[in-house]
Enzyme design. Sequence first.
Site, PDB file in Angstrom:
ATOM      1  N   LYS A 139       0.178  50.816 -27.928  1.00  0.00           N
ATOM      2  CA  LYS A 139      -1.011  51.425 -27.299  1.00  0.00           C
ATOM      3  C   LYS A 139      -2.024  51.867 -28.342  1.00  0.00           C
ATOM      4  O   LYS A 139      -3.225  51.709 -28.157  1.00  0.00           O
ATOM      5  CB  LYS A 139      -0.620  52.618 -26.421  1.00  0.00           C
ATOM      6  CG  LYS A 139       0.025  52.192 -25.123  1.00  0.00           C
ATOM      7  CD  LYS A 139       0.287  53.381 -24.208  1.00  0.00           C
ATOM      8  CE  LYS A 139       1.051  52.960 -22.978  1.00  0.00           C
ATOM      9  NZ  LYS A 139       1.681  54.048 -22.259  1.00  0.00           N
ATOM     10  N   LYS A 224       5.940  42.857 -19.936  1.00  0.00           N
ATOM     11  CA  LYS A 224       6.666  43.641 -18.933  1.00  0.00           C
ATOM     12  C   LYS A 224       5.773  43.893 -17.702  1.00  0.00           C
ATOM     13  O   LYS A 224       4.575  44.074 -17.853  1.00  0.00           O
ATOM     14  CB  LYS A 224       7.020  44.993 -19.579  1.00  0.00           C
ATOM     15  CG  LYS A 224       7.890  45.895 -18.775  1.00  0.00           C
ATOM     16  CD  LYS A 224       7.965  47.273 -19.423  1.00  0.00           C
ATOM     17  CE  LYS A 224       6.716  48.078 -19.147  1.00  0.00           C
ATOM     18  NZ  LYS A 224       6.814  49.507 -19.502  1.00  0.00           N
ATOM     19  N   LYS A 227       3.150  49.403 -14.459  1.00  0.00           N
ATOM     20  CA  LYS A 227       2.334  49.939 -13.369  1.00  0.00           C
ATOM     21  C   LYS A 227       0.911  50.283 -13.777  1.00  0.00           C
ATOM     22  O   LYS A 227       0.036  50.398 -12.943  1.00  0.00           O
ATOM     23  CB  LYS A 227       3.017  51.138 -12.712  1.00  0.00           C
ATOM     24  CG  LYS A 227       3.237  52.337 -13.607  1.00  0.00           C
ATOM     25  CD  LYS A 227       3.740  53.512 -12.791  1.00  0.00           C
ATOM     26  CE  LYS A 227       5.088  54.051 -13.245  1.00  0.00           C
ATOM     27  NZ  LYS A 227       5.137  54.466 -14.645  1.00  0.00           N
TER      28      LYS A 227
END
Length: 359
Positions: A139, A224, A227
């Site tokens: 990130k 992956k 969400k």
Amino acid sequence: MTEHLRVEQRGEAGEARLDPAGPEAGPYVRIFSGVKPTGHLTLGNYLGAVRRWAEVDQYRADALFCVVDLHALTVEHDPARVRRLSRQAATLLLAAGLDPGRCTVFVQSHVDEHARLSYLMECVAADGEMRRMIQYKEKSTREAARGGSVRLSLLTYPALMAADILAYGTHEVPVGDDQAQHVELTRDLARRFNQRYGAVFTVPRAVVPAVAARVMDLQDPAAKMGKSHAETSGIVYLLDEPDVVRKKVMRAVTDSGSEVTYDRVEQPGVANLLDLLAACTGGEPAELAGGYASYGALKRDVADAVVELLRPVRERHAALCAEPERVDAVLREGAARAGAMARPRVDAAYAAVGLLPPA
Ligand code: TYM
């Protein structure tokens, strides 16, 4: 065995014991796990974690399941959305089958002990080990490439996660594969704390499912299913309508070639579909591959299986939405129970590091 654990779970003496893993404790197992309300829950969350909590973990152990809302503040967030997603996640946990008579369901920010203990974990952790966490590296690199920066709390996130787990004397942490590194760090911090200041914490371990430990994005089988991704066409959400689920699965990226074989390296898209089918129907992915002559037939079966898997969860979610006070009551009782479980251990940790107890 479940009955025995339940007695132990609720017993006052059990709560006060700082290390229930001692030989006198017998088969006592405490479980803690959580979901972060940064987006709508996905099929990855369900297969990697939540389904097992509901079907297995709550029956075999003294289990706590938490909507870890403080973690949702580590990235850019809209307050109203976090509030909405926290409630939705709690409702979905109950819809998935968590029974508040068997386990403790609560919201992290309702129990002060998490933030209290997190600070001590930051005092035990080293800067370097935090920076090595894959999720932080990914990130922060992505943000830096855009000329932005990440919040300090994203770096210290694993200290809060360690606090979540260690506050409860947790033995097992049922998670998907992507969280294993954070649990490994939690183990290190627990051992280090115990060595320096005395045996306050149980050293927990991650428990990862054999199938579907890492459900991949249907449009990008190298990533992956997450969400909080912006591109949602490869993500199945638990609350997607059946025809949306079907569309997403039927449009899943498969691999060049047409043979259905289970090969995670050469055929990651097909392997992901086989994993999903295996997770839904209970078979072995490699064996299931033999039953298909075409990708289309495989996709149809996966779509049917996922729709059927999610149907009862969606239905129960809709019913629970009509009774918000019931969810409120569960969360209120859950927080009271969780706070009482965590407080003695966090107090002991405060005393152990040399903080003067209040008179
Ligand atoms: P979170 O909210 O990202 O995910 C919740 C759980 O779902 C699993 N999971 C997946 N499993 C398989 N395939 C996927 N594509 C997939 N995506 C998510 C995750 O592994 C996780 O088990 N840091 C944690 C939340 C947390 C926590 C904790 C967990 C905070 N404190 C203490 C356990 C114990 C997280 O971000 O999970």
